[in-house]
Write a protein that holds these residues in place. Structure first.
Motif, PDB file in Angstrom:
ATOM      1  N   ASP A  69      -4.130  10.032 -15.942  1.00 42.81           N
ATOM      2  CA  ASP A  69      -2.910   9.619 -16.629  1.00 42.81           C
ATOM      3  C   ASP A  69      -1.927   8.835 -15.774  1.00 42.81           C
ATOM      4  O   ASP A  69      -1.078   8.118 -16.317  1.00 42.81           O
ATOM      5  CB  ASP A  69      -2.177  10.844 -17.191  1.00 42.81           C
ATOM      6  CG  ASP A  69      -2.999  11.582 -18.225  1.00 42.81           C
ATOM      7  OD1 ASP A  69      -3.862  10.942 -18.839  1.00 42.81           O
ATOM      8  OD2 ASP A  69      -2.788  12.798 -18.421  1.00 42.81           O
ATOM      9  N   VAL A  70      -1.978   8.993 -14.472  1.00 38.85           N
ATOM     10  CA  VAL A  70      -0.996   8.339 -13.612  1.00 38.85           C
ATOM     11  C   VAL A  70      -1.537   6.983 -13.189  1.00 38.85           C
ATOM     12  O   VAL A  70      -2.579   6.894 -12.535  1.00 38.85           O
ATOM     13  CB  VAL A  70      -0.678   9.193 -12.369  1.00 38.85           C
ATOM     14  CG1 VAL A  70       0.306   8.466 -11.452  1.00 38.85           C
ATOM     15  CG2 VAL A  70      -0.106  10.539 -12.796  1.00 38.85           C
ATOM     16  N   PRO A  71      -0.855   5.908 -13.541  1.00 37.55           N
ATOM     17  CA  PRO A  71      -1.360   4.575 -13.194  1.00 37.55           C
ATOM     18  C   PRO A  71      -1.089   4.235 -11.738  1.00 37.55           C
ATOM     19  O   PRO A  71      -0.207   4.808 -11.089  1.00 37.55           O
ATOM     20  CB  PRO A  71      -0.567   3.654 -14.132  1.00 37.55           C
ATOM     21  CG  PRO A  71       0.723   4.380 -14.345  1.00 37.55           C
ATOM     22  CD  PRO A  71       0.378   5.842 -14.344  1.00 37.55           C
ATOM     23  N   VAL A  72      -1.844   3.293 -11.230  1.00 33.32           N
ATOM     24  CA  VAL A  72      -1.641   2.783  -9.875  1.00 33.32           C
ATOM     25  C   VAL A  72      -0.516   1.764  -9.897  1.00 33.32           C
ATOM     26  O   VAL A  72      -0.488   0.872 -10.746  1.00 33.32           O
ATOM     27  CB  VAL A  72      -2.931   2.139  -9.333  1.00 33.32           C
ATOM     28  CG1 VAL A  72      -2.674   1.476  -7.986  1.00 33.32           C
ATOM     29  CG2 VAL A  72      -4.030   3.183  -9.215  1.00 33.32           C
ATOM     30  N   SER A  73       0.419   1.906  -8.971  1.00 31.29           N
ATOM     31  CA  SER A  73       1.561   0.987  -8.918  1.00 31.29           C
ATOM     32  C   SER A  73       1.317  -0.171  -7.954  1.00 31.29           C
ATOM     33  O   SER A  73       1.626  -1.315  -8.258  1.00 31.29           O
ATOM     34  CB  SER A  73       2.833   1.745  -8.516  1.00 31.29           C
ATOM     35  OG  SER A  73       3.133   2.756  -9.450  1.00 31.29           O
ATOM     36  N   THR A  74       0.780   0.130  -6.788  1.00 30.93           N
ATOM     37  CA  THR A  74       0.581  -0.900  -5.766  1.00 30.93           C
ATOM     38  C   THR A  74      -0.771  -0.730  -5.093  1.00 30.93           C
ATOM     39  O   THR A  74      -1.315   0.376  -5.037  1.00 30.93           O
ATOM     40  CB  THR A  74       1.679  -0.820  -4.689  1.00 30.93           C
ATOM     41  OG1 THR A  74       1.676   0.496  -4.086  1.00 30.93           O
ATOM     42  CG2 THR A  74       3.057  -1.095  -5.284  1.00 30.93           C
ATOM     43  N   HIS A  75      -1.290  -1.830  -4.589  1.00 29.82           N
ATOM     44  CA  HIS A  75      -2.508  -1.847  -3.785  1.00 29.82           C
ATOM     45  C   HIS A  75      -2.187  -2.440  -2.422  1.00 29.82           C
ATOM     46  O   HIS A  75      -1.311  -3.294  -2.293  1.00 29.82           O
ATOM     47  CB  HIS A  75      -3.612  -2.671  -4.452  1.00 29.82           C
ATOM     48  CG  HIS A  75      -4.216  -2.015  -5.651  1.00 29.82           C
ATOM     49  ND1 HIS A  75      -3.742  -2.217  -6.931  1.00 29.82           N
ATOM     50  CD2 HIS A  75      -5.266  -1.156  -5.765  1.00 29.82           C
ATOM     51  CE1 HIS A  75      -4.468  -1.522  -7.793  1.00 29.82           C
ATOM     52  NE2 HIS A  75      -5.393  -0.871  -7.112  1.00 29.82           N
ATOM     53  N   PHE A  76      -2.917  -1.997  -1.413  1.00 29.18           N
ATOM     54  CA  PHE A  76      -2.755  -2.544  -0.072  1.00 29.18           C
ATOM     55  C   PHE A  76      -4.041  -2.288   0.702  1.00 29.18           C
ATOM     56  O   PHE A  76      -4.920  -1.525   0.255  1.00 29.18           O
ATOM     57  CB  PHE A  76      -1.553  -1.907   0.642  1.00 29.18           C
ATOM     58  CG  PHE A  76      -1.597  -0.402   0.690  1.00 29.18           C
ATOM     59  CD1 PHE A  76      -2.177   0.253   1.772  1.00 29.18           C
ATOM     60  CD2 PHE A  76      -1.052   0.347  -0.341  1.00 29.18           C
ATOM     61  CE1 PHE A  76      -2.229   1.633   1.807  1.00 29.18           C
ATOM     62  CE2 PHE A  76      -1.087   1.723  -0.305  1.00 29.18           C
ATOM     63  CZ  PHE A  76      -1.677   2.369   0.779  1.00 29.18           C
ATOM     64  N   SER A  77      -4.169  -2.927   1.842  1.00 28.41           N
ATOM     65  CA  SER A  77      -5.375  -2.808   2.660  1.00 28.41           C
ATOM     66  C   SER A  77      -5.020  -2.274   4.039  1.00 28.41           C
ATOM     67  O   SER A  77      -4.011  -2.671   4.631  1.00 28.41           O
ATOM     68  CB  SER A  77      -6.084  -4.158   2.783  1.00 28.41           C
ATOM     69  OG  SER A  77      -6.506  -4.618   1.512  1.00 28.41           O
ATOM     70  N   ILE A  78      -5.861  -1.375   4.550  1.00 27.29           N
ATOM     71  CA  ILE A  78      -5.736  -0.830   5.900  1.00 27.29           C
ATOM     72  C   ILE A  78      -7.110  -0.907   6.544  1.00 27.29           C
ATOM     73  O   ILE A  78      -8.065  -0.284   6.078  1.00 27.29           O
ATOM     74  CB  ILE A  78      -5.218   0.616   5.901  1.00 27.29           C
ATOM     75  CG1 ILE A  78      -3.806   0.686   5.314  1.00 27.29           C
ATOM     76  CG2 ILE A  78      -5.224   1.191   7.314  1.00 27.29           C
ATOM     77  CD1 ILE A  78      -3.232   2.085   5.282  1.00 27.29           C
ATOM     78  N   LEU A  79      -7.205  -1.693   7.607  1.00 27.40           N
ATOM     79  CA  LEU A  79      -8.475  -1.869   8.323  1.00 27.40           C
ATOM     80  C   LEU A  79      -9.583  -2.313   7.379  1.00 27.40           C
ATOM     81  O   LEU A  79     -10.732  -1.856   7.466  1.00 27.40           O
ATOM     82  CB  LEU A  79      -8.872  -0.577   9.038  1.00 27.40           C
ATOM     83  CG  LEU A  79      -7.879  -0.058  10.095  1.00 27.40           C
ATOM     84  CD1 LEU A  79      -8.386   1.260  10.675  1.00 27.40           C
ATOM     85  CD2 LEU A  79      -7.687  -1.084  11.197  1.00 27.40           C
TER      86      LEU A  79
END
Length: 321
Positions: free
Chosen positions: A141-151
Motif C-alpha cells: 500500500d505504501v508507494p515509493v516516493s524517491t529512487h537513488f543509487s548507491i554503489l
C-alpha cells in the motif's frame, strides 16, 4: 516517504505497545528474568504459565533487537492513523493471536527443544510477528516516493525500512525466522479479508454505561470524534453585503463561509450553513503522511469539521478501503 508528524497523535495502540515492550525488555534485561517471560515449551506445557503468550510477544532478548524493533513499530504507526485505532486494534489482536497459536504448535512439534531455559533459543521472544505482519501493507500500500543509487544499486526510500527489518533478524536470525514468517502469513491472511475481518472494529468502550458515567463525572471528552459546535449563519432574513453588515453599511469583512452537509456541498436542512475553520496544517500533514493527496485531504477535513478520525474514515470510504 513520510509517516506523518512525529509523536503518537492518533496512534494510542502503537504507543501502548511500544511503552510496554520497552519497559518489559529493559526490566527483563536488568533483572535477568527473560526466561520467565519468553514463550517456551516448558513454560507453557509443563508449568502452564499462560502469561508467556502475552509477554513473549513484547519482550526483546537483546538491545539491538529492541532498538530496530521499536523503530519499526513507531514507523508503522501510519497504519493505525490510516485505518483508525478500532480497525488497527483488530489487526493487532488477530495477527498476534494467530502467530502465537502457530508458535505454540511449533514448540509442541519440536517437543520443547532442550526444555527450560534452553527452549528460549527455539523461538526468539519479541513482537516479531506483529512487526512483520505490518510489512505486508507496507509492501502493498505504501508507494515509493524517491529512487537513488548507491554503489550502482538502485534503491528507494522504502529500502531503509526493509534494511531495518533485516537488521532486526540478524542477532537471532535462526530463532526469529519462524515468528517472522508466521507474522507475514498473518498479515497476508488479514489482507485477503477472510470472513470480512478487515471490516471488523473494536468496540468503543466509552459507549458503555459505567465508563460513560465515570467520564462524564470526571468531565472528560467521551470521544475524539465529537465535533465542536460551530456557530451558524442564518441564510434567510436580510441580504448581507460581503464587505458590510445586514444594512449594507461599511464594516469589517466577514470570514469566508463554507457549507457543510453532503459531499455535494448542499446546505443542511433548515437553510443553514456553518462557519468553516480552515483545516489545520498538522491535520493535513497527518493525513498526507498516510498517502492521501492534498486536495482530497482538505476536502475530507472540511466535511469532517477538522476531525482527523472522521476525515480518515471519509478518505477510506472514497477509496473503497
Amino acid at each position: 516517504m513520510n509517516s506523518g508528524p512525529s509523536g503518537f497523535q492518533n496512534a494510542p495502540i502503537t504507543k501502548a505497545i511500544i511503552i510496554s515492550s520497552a519497559g518489559l525488555s529493559l526490566a527483563a534485561g536488568s533483572r535477568g528474568v527473560l526466561r520467565h517471560l519468553s514463550l517456551t515449551y516448558a513454560g507453557v506445557f509443563q508449568r502452564f504459565e499462560l502469561w508467556r503468550s502475552f509477554t513473549g510477544n513484547l519482550v526483546f532478548a537483546s538491545l539491538p533487537e529492541m532498538i530496530f524493533g521499536l523503530y519499526l513499530l513507531y514507523f508503522f504507526r501510519m497504519f493505525e492513523r490510516r485505518a483508525g485505532s478500532s480497525k488497527f486494534g483488530v489487526f493487532v489482536i488477530f495477527s498476534t493471536t494467530f502467530a502465537t497459536l502457530l508458535q505454540i504448535g511449533y514448540l509442541l512439534l519440536l517437543q520443547g527443544g532442550s526444555g527450560g531455559v534452553g527452549s528460549s533459543k527455539v523461538l526468539a521472544p519479541g513482537p516479531f510477528a506483529l512487526i512483520f505482519s505490518l510489512f505486508v501493507p507496507f509492501f502493498l500500500d505504501v508507494p515509493v516516493s524517491t529512487h537513488f543509487s548507491i554503489l550502482g544499486l538502485r534503491l528507494s526510500d522504502k529500502s531503509f525500512v526493509y534494511l531495518s527489518g533485516l537488521q532486526l533478524l540478524l542477532p537471532s536470525w535462526k530463532s526469529s525466522l519462524f515468528p517472522s514468517f508466521v507474522g507475514l502469513l498473518a498479515g497476508s491472511i488479514y489482507r485477503l479479508n477472510i470472513f470480512g475481518i478487515r471490516q471488523w472494529m473494536m468496540p468503543d468502550v466509552t459507549k458503555f454505561g459505567p465508563v460513560r458515567f465515570i467520564m462524564n463525572h470526571m468531565r472528560l471528552p467521551r470521544s475524539s470524534r465529537v465535533a465542536h459546535p460551530q456557530p451558524a449563519w442564518r441564510a434567510s432574513g436580510g441580504s448581507a453585503s460581503q464587505d458590510g453588515n445586514e444594512n449594507g453599511e461599511a464594516g469589517p469583512r466577514e470570514p469566508r463561509m463554507e457549507r457543510f452537509g453532503g459531499g455535494d456541498g448542499r446546505m443542511p436542512a433548515g437553510g443553514r450553513s456553518l462557519w468553516a475553520s480552515p483545516p489545520s496544517r498538522e491535520a493535513v500533514e497527518t493525513l498526507m503522511g498516510m498517502g492521501f493527496d492534498h486536495d482530497e485531504v482538505v476536502r475530507a477535513l472540511v466535511e469532517a469539521q477538522n476531525d482527523v478520525n472522521v476525515a480518515t474514515n471519509l478518505l477510506l470510504e472514497w477509496r473503497g478501503l
